[in-house]
Design a protein around this motif. Structure first.
Motif, short mmCIF file in Angstrom:
data_model
loop_
_atom_site.label_atom_id
_atom_site.label_comp_id
_atom_site.label_asym_id
_atom_site.label_seq_id
_atom_site.Cartn_x
_atom_site.Cartn_y
_atom_site.Cartn_z
N GLN A 217 0.83 -1.20 0.00
CA GLN A 217 0.00 0.00 0.00
C GLN A 217 0.87 1.25 0.00
N SER B 156 3.98 1.51 -1.06
CA SER B 156 4.66 1.56 -2.35
C SER B 156 3.74 2.13 -3.43
N THR B 157 2.51 1.67 -3.45
CA THR B 157 1.53 2.19 -4.42
C THR B 157 1.33 3.69 -4.23
N ASN C 122 4.56 5.56 -5.26
CA ASN C 122 4.72 5.55 -6.72
C ASN C 122 3.76 6.51 -7.40
N GLU C 123 2.53 6.62 -6.87
CA GLU C 123 1.58 7.60 -7.41
C GLU C 123 2.11 9.02 -7.21
#
Length: 183
Positions: free
Chosen positions: A110, A112-113, A116-117
């Motif tokens: 979560q 990382s997501t 990255n966004e």
């Protein structure tokens, strides 16, 4: 400007009013102090519509802070706002996620997501050579500051005011906003 006619146009206009209200509310009060009720009031809608369109305050905040292609001064102002939020008290869900991100695979995924966004958003806004790498370094720096301040409680951060940390960090974290000059 004419009033939207179709249901889809009215729905899109409502979502935009909510988003505009949220940006203003988050800008004035910050993430913690902003409320769904105030955002709805500002957008002249029922609070349930805010939830219907965006799901949660955290989801609305994530959409509200998205940058389009922006001038360096706009990117810097955005990063200053992010720093201000990260220097203040962390919401309980953020604290839980950050505490768990190195030990729980679900939390790591979560985080990382989310990061990255943030990198994708920032790199699009900055543009130029090595934009993705520069954005990743900036995002990583803010993450490091957040961890060091709120979890590791480094002495230098404990002894400094939020204002002093922000004053120094703003210059430091925006160093990579503009691409380096070509050789």
């Amino acid at each position: 400007m004419s009033e939207p006619k179709s249901r889809a146009e009215r729905r899109a206009a409502t979502a935009q009013r909510i988003l505009d209200a949220a940006r203003a509310e988050f800008g004035e009060r910050g993430l913690e102090a902003a409320t769904i009720r105030r955002i709805a009031q500002r957008a002249n809608v029922d609070p349930s519509l805010v939830m219907q369109h965006y799901g949660s305050k955290a989801a609305l905040f994530a959409v509200a802070i998205q940058l389009g292609k922006a001038a360096p001064n706009e990117v810097e102002a955005h990063l200053h706002d992010v720093l201000d939020v990260r220097l203040g008290a962390l919401p309980p869900e953020t604290r839980a996620l950050m505490r768990s991100m190195l030990t729980a695979p679900e939390a790591a995924a979560q985080m990382s997501t989310f990061l990255n966004e943030r990198v994708d958003n920032l790199s699009r806004a900055m543009g130029g050579e090595d934009a993705e790498l520069r954005a990743a370094l900036i995002v990583s720096s803010i993450l490091g500051l957040t961890v060091a301040r709120h979890f590791l409680k480094l002495n230098a951060f404990n002894e400094a005011s939020d204002t002093d940390i922000a004053r120094v960090a703003r210059r430091w974290v925006t160093t990579g906003v503009e691409p380096p000059p070509s050789d």
